[in-house]
Design an enzyme around this catalytic site. Structure first.
Site, PDB file in Angstrom:
ATOM      1  N   SER A  28      18.492  14.159 112.452  1.00  0.00           N
ATOM      2  CA  SER A  28      18.872  14.729 113.657  1.00  0.00           C
ATOM      3  C   SER A  28      20.664  14.297 113.265  1.00  0.00           C
ATOM      4  O   SER A  28      20.386  13.644 111.935  1.00  0.00           O
ATOM      5  CB  SER A  28      18.816  13.853 114.898  1.00  0.00           C
ATOM      6  OG  SER A  28      17.279  14.008 115.365  1.00  0.00           O
ATOM      7  N   SER A  30      24.693  15.829 112.054  1.00  0.00           N
ATOM      8  CA  SER A  30      25.345  17.263 111.312  1.00  0.00           C
ATOM      9  C   SER A  30      24.866  17.553 110.193  1.00  0.00           C
ATOM     10  O   SER A  30      25.015  18.263 110.080  1.00  0.00           O
ATOM     11  CB  SER A  30      26.435  16.785 111.967  1.00  0.00           C
ATOM     12  OG  SER A  30      27.085  15.560 111.202  1.00  0.00           O
ATOM     13  N   ASP A  87      24.214   7.031 108.940  1.00  0.00           N
ATOM     14  CA  ASP A  87      25.711   6.287 109.338  1.00  0.00           C
ATOM     15  C   ASP A  87      26.218   5.011 107.558  1.00  0.00           C
ATOM     16  O   ASP A  87      27.483   6.088 107.977  1.00  0.00           O
ATOM     17  CB  ASP A  87      25.554   5.433 110.210  1.00  0.00           C
ATOM     18  CG  ASP A  87      25.130   6.301 112.089  1.00  0.00           C
ATOM     19  OD1 ASP A  87      25.428   7.471 112.372  1.00  0.00           O
ATOM     20  OD2 ASP A  87      24.231   5.822 112.607  1.00  0.00           O
ATOM     21  N   GLY A  98      21.231   5.954 113.469  1.00  0.00           N
ATOM     22  CA  GLY A  98      20.680   6.148 115.040  1.00  0.00           C
ATOM     23  C   GLY A  98      22.613   5.703 115.379  1.00  0.00           C
ATOM     24  O   GLY A  98      23.419   6.446 116.728  1.00  0.00           O
ATOM     25  N   GLU A 106      13.420   8.905 114.204  1.00  0.00           N
ATOM     26  CA  GLU A 106      13.288   9.387 113.095  1.00  0.00           C
ATOM     27  C   GLU A 106      12.873   8.557 112.793  1.00  0.00           C
ATOM     28  O   GLU A 106      12.692   9.127 111.163  1.00  0.00           O
ATOM     29  CB  GLU A 106      14.801   9.581 112.887  1.00  0.00           C
ATOM     30  CG  GLU A 106      15.616  10.321 113.245  1.00  0.00           C
ATOM     31  CD  GLU A 106      17.088  10.292 113.436  1.00  0.00           C
ATOM     32  OE1 GLU A 106      17.286   9.006 113.213  1.00  0.00           O
ATOM     33  OE2 GLU A 106      17.933  10.867 112.841  1.00  0.00           O
TER      34      GLU A 106
HETATM   35  O1  DER Z   1      21.512   9.150 114.635  1.00  0.00           O
HETATM   36  C1  DER Z   1      21.313   9.200 113.504  1.00  0.00           C
HETATM   37  O2  DER Z   1      19.974   8.749 112.647  1.00  0.00           O
HETATM   38  C2  DER Z   1      21.905  10.599 112.418  1.00  0.00           C
HETATM   39  O3  DER Z   1      20.918  10.524 111.290  1.00  0.00           O
HETATM   40  C3  DER Z   1      22.749   9.964 111.789  1.00  0.00           C
HETATM   41  O4  DER Z   1      22.420   8.519 111.193  1.00  0.00           O
HETATM   42  C4  DER Z   1      23.894  10.887 111.019  1.00  0.00           C
HETATM   43  O5  DER Z   1      24.081  11.637 111.847  1.00  0.00           O
HETATM   44  P1  DER Z   1      25.865  12.634 110.899  1.00  0.00           P
HETATM   45  O6  DER Z   1      24.351  13.112 109.854  1.00  0.00           O
HETATM   46  O7  DER Z   1      26.048  13.218 111.824  1.00  0.00           O
HETATM   47  O8  DER Z   1      26.151  11.876 110.405  1.00  0.00           O
END
Ligand code: DER
Length: 232
Positions: A28, A30, A87, A98, A106
């Protein structure tokens, strides 16, 4: 936009290097949007034969909107590969995940995959956790327990835990796809992250935490100069 381009480069490289016919876990956030974009291209161009298992409502939408075959863990409990963002990642590939509130499904997906592959832009590659990501470790908790859990975390591990609020889109706290709340634990200093992960998950009321320790097989970081740094 150098960050979006970096995300795309990492995502495309990971899909090209690791996706073969089979069951694919879709993370999940972007960055994973670009991975699904590339996956759909390869299905169309190469006749790749994949079934995609989502880690969130958002991932499910991506799969459906890209015309990919949708599966679930009940039908496909073993995944060939799971691809997801992060992140932050340290040099041991310990991750904080998260930021998007989807850490529980995930982590389940990552645990069911032969290979868990991380894709991210250069802002996520740190020497140690907390260097760049300042929002702390997301922890999914049973709603009724968030206050005693926050107190226990602070007693056991220090730092500060904050209930994640929705902000403009909805009054009150963020509610996860599983119907739970999220505490963001703003930690201080360095920790033994494996120990922290276990300590957190032993607290009654904690559903899951956003520390992924020893799970990622490889990470692809898109860099601002257009290169992709690989770490395993
Ligand atoms: O919430 C999550 O675990 C997402 O995978 C995050 O860690 C990465 O989100 P991004 O690709 O929008 O930076």
């Amino acid at each position: 936009d150098p960050v979006e381009n970096a995300k795309r480069l990492a995502a495309y490289k990971a899909v090209d290097n690791h996706v073969v016919d089979g069951i694919i876990g879709i993370g999940s956030g972007s960055t994973v949007v670009y991975a699904v974009e590339r996956l759909a291209q390869r299905v169309k161009d190469e006749g790749l034969d994949v079934i995609c298992v989502p880690s969130s409502f958002q991932a499910k939408q991506l799969i459906v909107e890209n015309g990919l075959r949708l599966g679930d863990l009940e039908m496909h409990p073993e995944l060939k590969v799971a691809i997801d963002g992060a992140d932050e990642a340290d040099h041991q590939l310990t991750l904080i995940k998260g930021g998007g509130g989807c850490l529980t499904q995930e982590k389940i997906l990552a645990s069911c995959a032969e290979q868990f592959i991380v894709i991210a832009d250069y802002r996520k590659a740190s020497k140690s956790l907390g260097e760049q990501w300042k929002k702390g470790v997301p922890i999914e908790v049973i709603p009724s327990s968030y206050r005693p859990v926050a107190q226990k975390i602070e007693k056991l591990l220090g730092g500060k835990s904050e209930l994640r609020m929705s902000g403009s889109s909805k009054a009150g706290p963020v509610v996860t796809d599983n119907g739970n709340f999220i505490l963001d634990w703003r930690f201080e200093g360095a920790h033994d992250w494996k120990e922290v992960e276990t300590t957190l998950n032993m607290i009654p009321g904690v559903v899951e935490n956003g520390l992924f320790v020893g799970m990622a097989k490889k990470a692809y970081f898109g860099m601002s100069d257009g290169s992709v740094m690989e770490q395993s």
